[in-house]
Design a protein around this motif. Structure first.
Motif, PDB file in Angstrom:
ATOM      1  N   ALA A 120      30.602  51.328  33.353  1.00 58.70           N
ATOM      2  CA  ALA A 120      31.226  50.132  33.933  1.00 58.70           C
ATOM      3  C   ALA A 120      31.197  50.188  35.456  1.00 58.70           C
ATOM      4  O   ALA A 120      30.845  49.216  36.125  1.00 58.70           O
ATOM      5  CB  ALA A 120      32.665  50.013  33.436  1.00 58.70           C
ATOM      6  N   HIS A 180      31.720  46.235  31.264  1.00 59.56           N
ATOM      7  CA  HIS A 180      33.100  45.750  31.194  1.00 59.56           C
ATOM      8  C   HIS A 180      33.103  44.261  31.462  1.00 59.56           C
ATOM      9  O   HIS A 180      32.182  43.694  32.041  1.00 59.56           O
ATOM     10  CB  HIS A 180      34.027  46.502  32.155  1.00 59.56           C
ATOM     11  CG  HIS A 180      33.737  46.267  33.601  1.00 59.56           C
ATOM     12  ND1 HIS A 180      34.664  45.799  34.482  1.00 59.56           N
ATOM     13  CD2 HIS A 180      32.609  46.446  34.315  1.00 59.56           C
ATOM     14  CE1 HIS A 180      34.119  45.702  35.681  1.00 59.56           C
ATOM     15  NE2 HIS A 180      32.878  46.085  35.614  1.00 59.56           N
ATOM     16  N   VAL A 240      36.834  50.021  26.914  1.00 57.51           N
ATOM     17  CA  VAL A 240      36.421  49.885  28.314  1.00 57.51           C
ATOM     18  C   VAL A 240      35.969  48.465  28.601  1.00 57.51           C
ATOM     19  O   VAL A 240      36.244  47.902  29.664  1.00 57.51           O
ATOM     20  CB  VAL A 240      35.314  50.901  28.654  1.00 57.51           C
ATOM     21  CG1 VAL A 240      34.657  50.577  29.985  1.00 57.51           C
ATOM     22  CG2 VAL A 240      35.899  52.305  28.686  1.00 57.51           C
ATOM     23  N   SER A 243      38.793  47.493  31.152  1.00 55.23           N
ATOM     24  CA  SER A 243      38.289  48.354  32.200  1.00 55.23           C
ATOM     25  C   SER A 243      39.255  48.485  33.379  1.00 55.23           C
ATOM     26  O   SER A 243      39.550  49.587  33.837  1.00 55.23           O
ATOM     27  CB  SER A 243      36.928  47.833  32.663  1.00 55.23           C
ATOM     28  OG  SER A 243      36.650  48.276  33.933  1.00 55.23           O
ATOM     29  N   SER A 293      27.021  51.663  28.073  1.00 53.66           N
ATOM     30  CA  SER A 293      28.394  52.059  27.784  1.00 53.66           C
ATOM     31  C   SER A 293      28.452  52.847  26.468  1.00 53.66           C
ATOM     32  O   SER A 293      29.064  53.925  26.394  1.00 53.66           O
ATOM     33  CB  SER A 293      29.262  50.809  27.686  1.00 53.66           C
ATOM     34  OG  SER A 293      30.615  51.146  27.561  1.00 53.66           O
TER      35      SER A 293
END
Lengths: 209, 209, 209
Positions: free
Chosen positions: A24, B200, A75, A79, A33
């Motif tokens: 991120a 994100h 996330v 985030s 991710s």
């Protein structure tokens, strides 16, 4: 589900959070991710299993894939919040470190590896994933940062497990107490900013090259 | 030579071109051209085979080494031209992606891996080589670029192969039609610049950290 | 201890010195010094053994771990001096290269790998560790530097060993003479700054992209 597996999945989850968070921060996509989270949470164990010569648990038992998927989802949606709780994450990352160094060492010993190799494979399980995360994300490894004592508690924990095994004193109690000791060691090192010596002796007044 | 092997070698060749081109762009030498080409073309399959626990095909059957050598020669003599035909290369790279995700998944299923692991190993075969190329060349992985939907068609193709296998509906026809579908998906994603969500959730007006 | 093992440990030691020195130059800590030293000294052999499918010697025989530990200690206390003796280190690194390409090839042949795979695994043993060192330390690989002919002597040595093996002419004498020839080749390449062609043909007046 045994306590051992539950702890293992918890450790994987918090390791994976650090991988997904890095994705991120760097502006990567959700593929990154998932991949960086999985590498961080599972990569150390996969390398350990390849060296031992057994099928990697992450592929053999799909339940291990759930924590990285959850981490990527957390996330994705939270985030900003996750980063605000950074100190909480460090504590749970310490849980992962404590769990992985002991279970990794026991796995290696159980598969007939010699004590020294088992110690190293325990450390590999604990710190290998984070190292892969940084290498793949094209970062200097945090593991090499002299301001943080990350590998030392893992090394101490793996060494203790090997010593206890040599004394024929194994069992779950040993596993849990050593994990707890590693956790305390790691948390103290964070609180008091203990550091590791540099790769070379830096004398007073000596300039760094 | 079977059609499957011919497609596999073709996929290896176009993947290897991208590795050798990267070496040329960075001013590396022909050793790097050979090595980055081989890693890109063969690396994903080698990792798949190590995890499955069988001898890597790239080492077991030397015919797989011919495409990377050819790719390094092509890039050496025609680097300027190769770059002019970049869009052609993207099409052939898409062929590699389509072939590798399906054959990789089938290889894993054939060796008794579970469906989820087979899906992941198919994706690994397809995108692992390109990831290694970027990691060794000290680059941010292109795989993580939110502006390109690289891993998603591979994931869809591997998932389809696993589903078809589960239905007991396997055979070469399934392999070829899924590969073709992945190829079309990938080419459409390039034409219309489909993108993957970020790691994100980026809200309107939110600054990137 | 056999001469072969002694040479192997010596090669590991000087390779490990280069890894630990890189850790010192980058301001990393002693954990990095140990890890980069071990990767450089042992990483090529571990990858070779994983591909062959045998337990990695570095884990199976703990004696292989002594050289990296010694190297980290030497660099810690004598980093300034070690860097002053850089040309001496290059010579000993050449010893490592010469030893590892021949013993790596023989190990692969002994385990039934085909001649081409054995050649590649010999080169992997010789240059793989240095490549891993640079990848983990987040560097452009020195192996790819067109101003240095690092992989070529290793390739020639491995090819010679394979040819001799094919002729049924094996034995320690062949091993030692090829190692000596590789060493001389490497030292001459350093003395006369022989270089490898670029990844693409650079024509007179052509600008590098």
């Amino acid at each position: 589900m045994t306590w051992g597996l539950a702890l293992d999945l918890l450790g994987t989850f918090f390791f994976a959070i650090s991988g997904s968070l890095l994705a991120a921060k760097r502006g990567f996509d959700i593929v990154a991710s998932l991949l960086l989270g999985s590498l961080t949470g599972l990569g150390g164990g996969v390398v350990r299993d390849l060296i031992i010569g057994r099928p990697p648990a992450a592929f053999d038992e799909p339940i291990h894939l759930i924590p990285p998927v959850l981490a990527a989802i957390v996330v994705f949606f939270m985030s900003g919040h996750v980063q605000r709780f950074w100190s909480t994450i460090l504590i749970f990352d310490a849980v992962g470190l404590a769990v992985f160094c002991t279970t990794g060492t026991v796995t290696a010993l159980d598969h007939g590896m010699n004590p020294i190799a088992s110690l190293l494979l325990g450390v590999t399980t604990a710190v290998g994933g984070g190292l892969m995360r940084d290498v793949v994300a094209n970062h200097d490894p945090q593991l090499f940062n002299p301001r943080d004592l990350y590998a030392v508690p893992a090394f101490a924990g793996s060494a203790l497990i090997v010593a206890i095994w040599q004394l024929g004193w194994d069992g779950d109690v040993a596993l849990y107490s050593v994990s707890a000791a590693v956790l305390v060691f790691r948390l103290l090192s964070l609180k008091f900013s203990w550091r590791v010596p540099n790769a070379h002796l830096v004398r007073a007044g000596q300039r760094r090259d």
